[in-house]
Design a protein around this motif. Structure first.
Motif, short mmCIF file in Angstrom:
data_model
loop_
_atom_site.label_atom_id
_atom_site.label_comp_id
_atom_site.label_asym_id
_atom_site.label_seq_id
_atom_site.Cartn_x
_atom_site.Cartn_y
_atom_site.Cartn_z
N SER A 167 8.81 -3.00 6.52
CA SER A 167 8.17 -1.86 5.85
C SER A 167 7.49 -0.92 6.85
CB SER A 167 7.15 -2.36 4.84
OG SER A 167 6.04 -2.93 5.51
N LYS A 168 7.71 -1.12 8.14
CA LYS A 168 7.10 -0.27 9.16
C LYS A 168 7.78 1.09 9.16
CE LYS A 168 5.72 -0.42 14.01
NZ LYS A 168 6.04 0.93 14.37
N ILE A 169 6.97 2.14 9.16
CA ILE A 169 7.55 3.49 9.18
C ILE A 169 7.30 4.11 10.55
CG2 ILE A 169 7.41 3.91 6.70
CD1 ILE A 169 4.81 5.45 7.22
N SER A 170 8.24 4.93 10.99
CA SER A 170 8.08 5.61 12.27
C SER A 170 8.32 7.10 12.07
CB SER A 170 9.07 5.04 13.29
OG SER A 170 10.38 5.21 12.83
N GLY A 171 7.76 7.88 12.97
CA GLY A 171 7.93 9.34 12.87
C GLY A 171 6.88 10.00 12.00
N PHE A 172 5.90 9.26 11.51
CA PHE A 172 4.83 9.80 10.69
C PHE A 172 3.49 9.45 11.32
CE2 PHE A 172 8.31 9.31 7.71
CZ PHE A 172 8.27 10.47 6.95
N ASP A 173 2.50 10.25 11.05
CA ASP A 173 1.15 9.97 11.53
C ASP A 173 0.58 8.80 10.73
OD1 ASP A 173 -1.41 9.95 12.49
OD2 ASP A 173 -1.84 12.07 12.06
N ARG A 174 0.28 7.67 11.39
CA ARG A 174 -0.18 6.45 10.72
C ARG A 174 -1.54 6.66 10.04
NH1 ARG A 174 3.06 3.02 9.21
NH2 ARG A 174 1.80 1.22 9.63
N ARG A 175 -2.31 7.64 10.49
CA ARG A 175 -3.62 7.89 9.87
C ARG A 175 -3.47 8.54 8.50
NH1 ARG A 175 -5.73 11.20 14.86
NH2 ARG A 175 -3.60 11.89 14.56
N VAL A 176 -2.39 9.28 8.31
CA VAL A 176 -2.16 9.97 7.03
C VAL A 176 -1.22 9.16 6.15
CG1 VAL A 176 -1.29 12.07 5.96
CG2 VAL A 176 -2.51 12.20 8.14
N PHE A 177 -0.11 8.68 6.74
CA PHE A 177 0.89 7.92 6.00
C PHE A 177 0.68 6.43 6.27
CE2 PHE A 177 2.67 12.09 6.54
CZ PHE A 177 3.27 12.36 5.33
N SER A 178 -0.19 5.81 5.50
CA SER A 178 -0.47 4.39 5.70
C SER A 178 0.39 3.51 4.79
CB SER A 178 -1.96 4.11 5.44
OG SER A 178 -2.28 4.48 4.11
N ASP A 179 1.45 4.10 4.23
CA ASP A 179 2.32 3.35 3.34
C ASP A 179 2.96 2.17 4.07
OD1 ASP A 179 1.79 5.87 2.28
OD2 ASP A 179 3.56 5.81 1.00
N GLY A 180 3.10 1.06 3.37
CA GLY A 180 3.74 -0.11 3.95
C GLY A 180 3.25 -1.39 3.29
N ILE A 181 3.62 -2.51 3.88
CA ILE A 181 3.20 -3.83 3.40
C ILE A 181 2.51 -4.52 4.56
CG2 ILE A 181 3.96 -6.02 2.43
CD1 ILE A 181 6.44 -4.49 1.37
N ILE A 197 0.85 -1.19 0.00
CA ILE A 197 0.00 0.00 0.00
C ILE A 197 0.89 1.24 0.00
CG2 ILE A 197 -1.71 1.31 1.33
CD1 ILE A 197 -2.71 -1.40 2.38
N TYR A 198 0.62 2.15 -0.94
CA TYR A 198 1.35 3.41 -0.97
C TYR A 198 0.41 4.51 -1.47
CZ TYR A 198 1.92 2.04 -5.87
OH TYR A 198 1.69 1.63 -7.16
N THR A 199 0.58 5.70 -0.89
CA THR A 199 -0.22 6.85 -1.33
C THR A 199 0.67 7.97 -1.85
OG1 THR A 199 -0.22 7.65 0.96
CG2 THR A 199 -2.14 6.40 0.24
N HIS A 200 1.92 7.98 -1.45
CA HIS A 200 2.79 9.08 -1.82
C HIS A 200 3.84 8.70 -2.87
CE1 HIS A 200 1.09 10.07 2.11
NE2 HIS A 200 1.11 11.31 1.68
N PHE A 201 4.66 7.70 -2.57
CA PHE A 201 5.70 7.27 -3.51
C PHE A 201 5.48 5.79 -3.81
CE2 PHE A 201 7.61 10.74 -1.11
CZ PHE A 201 8.08 11.54 -2.13
N PRO A 202 5.58 5.38 -5.08
CA PRO A 202 5.39 3.96 -5.40
C PRO A 202 6.51 3.10 -4.82
CG PRO A 202 6.03 5.18 -7.36
CD PRO A 202 5.82 6.19 -6.28
N ILE A 203 6.14 2.08 -4.06
CA ILE A 203 7.09 1.18 -3.42
C ILE A 203 7.44 0.08 -4.41
CG2 ILE A 203 7.45 -0.42 -1.50
CD1 ILE A 203 5.26 1.11 0.01
N SER A 204 8.74 -0.23 -4.54
CA SER A 204 9.12 -1.35 -5.38
C SER A 204 9.66 -2.47 -4.49
CB SER A 204 10.15 -0.94 -6.43
OG SER A 204 11.41 -0.83 -5.88
N VAL A 205 9.17 -3.68 -4.74
CA VAL A 205 9.54 -4.84 -3.95
C VAL A 205 10.07 -5.91 -4.88
CG1 VAL A 205 8.70 -6.62 -2.37
CG2 VAL A 205 7.76 -4.31 -2.24
N LYS A 206 11.21 -6.51 -4.52
CA LYS A 206 11.73 -7.63 -5.32
C LYS A 206 12.40 -8.65 -4.40
CE LYS A 206 15.86 -5.02 -6.50
NZ LYS A 206 16.59 -4.33 -7.53
#
Length: 183
Positions: free
Chosen positions: A160-174, A95-104
């Motif tokens: 893929s867990k992000i920290s330092g961002f509001d999880r309600r706005v930045f839901s980017d991750g796997i 899931i990404y809303t801001h930058f496309p995540i590439s996984v390989k």
């Protein structure tokens, strides 16, 4: 209240063979073989029946902890039997809303790049016996050992867990969204 004697039986399917050496259980089926060591379970006896169609577990004077351990071992052995006959599959969604995540998948690790625009590569370890495939925005984790499949999926989610961002706005991750037994 202590249970004086606990006895349980686990049916073994026709396509599965079980080998027991002390507290080491090896289950072999059409999809492969899983070997698990239960040496930490002192006081629990694991044997095969004479016709080799049942696994017999027995313990004496079981308090609450020993009873919990007893039934946990039964669940582990049942999961091993299901694993070698059918297998396990976990689905993860990218899931990404801001930058496309590439996984390989590279060797025995999953590489995650461009998560929230990061330039560094995040890595998640793939445990032995587990197959990971990336299909578009889905990641499929498959294998016969439930613990290895679940831990690999958790490794990918944690990497893929992000920290330092509001999880309600930045839901980017796997994220894991589905778990199933392969039919």
């Amino acid at each position: 209240m202590r249970a004086v004697i606990l006895k349980e039986e686990i049916q073994i399917p026709d396509t599965v063979t079980v080998r027991i050496n002390n507290l080491e259980v090896a289950v072999k089926g059409p999809k492969g073989e899983i070997v698990k060591n239960f040496n930490f379970a002192k006081g629990i006896i694991i044997t095969l029946s004479e016709d080799r169609k049942k696994i017999l577990l027995e313990t004496n004077f079981a308090d609450r902890r020993k009873k919990a351990l007893f039934y946990s071992i039964i669940s582990h052995i049942e999961n091993m039997i299901v694993g070698v006959t059918k297998g396990y599959r976990y689905y993860l969604k990218i899931i990404y809303t801001h930058f496309p995540i590439s996984v390989k998948v590279v060797g025995n690790e999953v590489q995650i790049t461009n998560l929230i625009g990061e330039k560094n590569v995040r890595r998640a370890k793939i445990l032995p016996g587990v197959k990971v495939t990336v299909k578009g925005d889905d990641i499929v984790v498959e294998g016969i050992n439930l613990e290895a499949v679940a831990q690999t999926a958790a490794n990918i989610e944690a990497a893929s867990k992000i920290s330092g961002f509001d999880r309600r706005v930045f839901s980017d991750g796997i994220y894991i969204y589905k778990k199933e037994v392969i039919e």
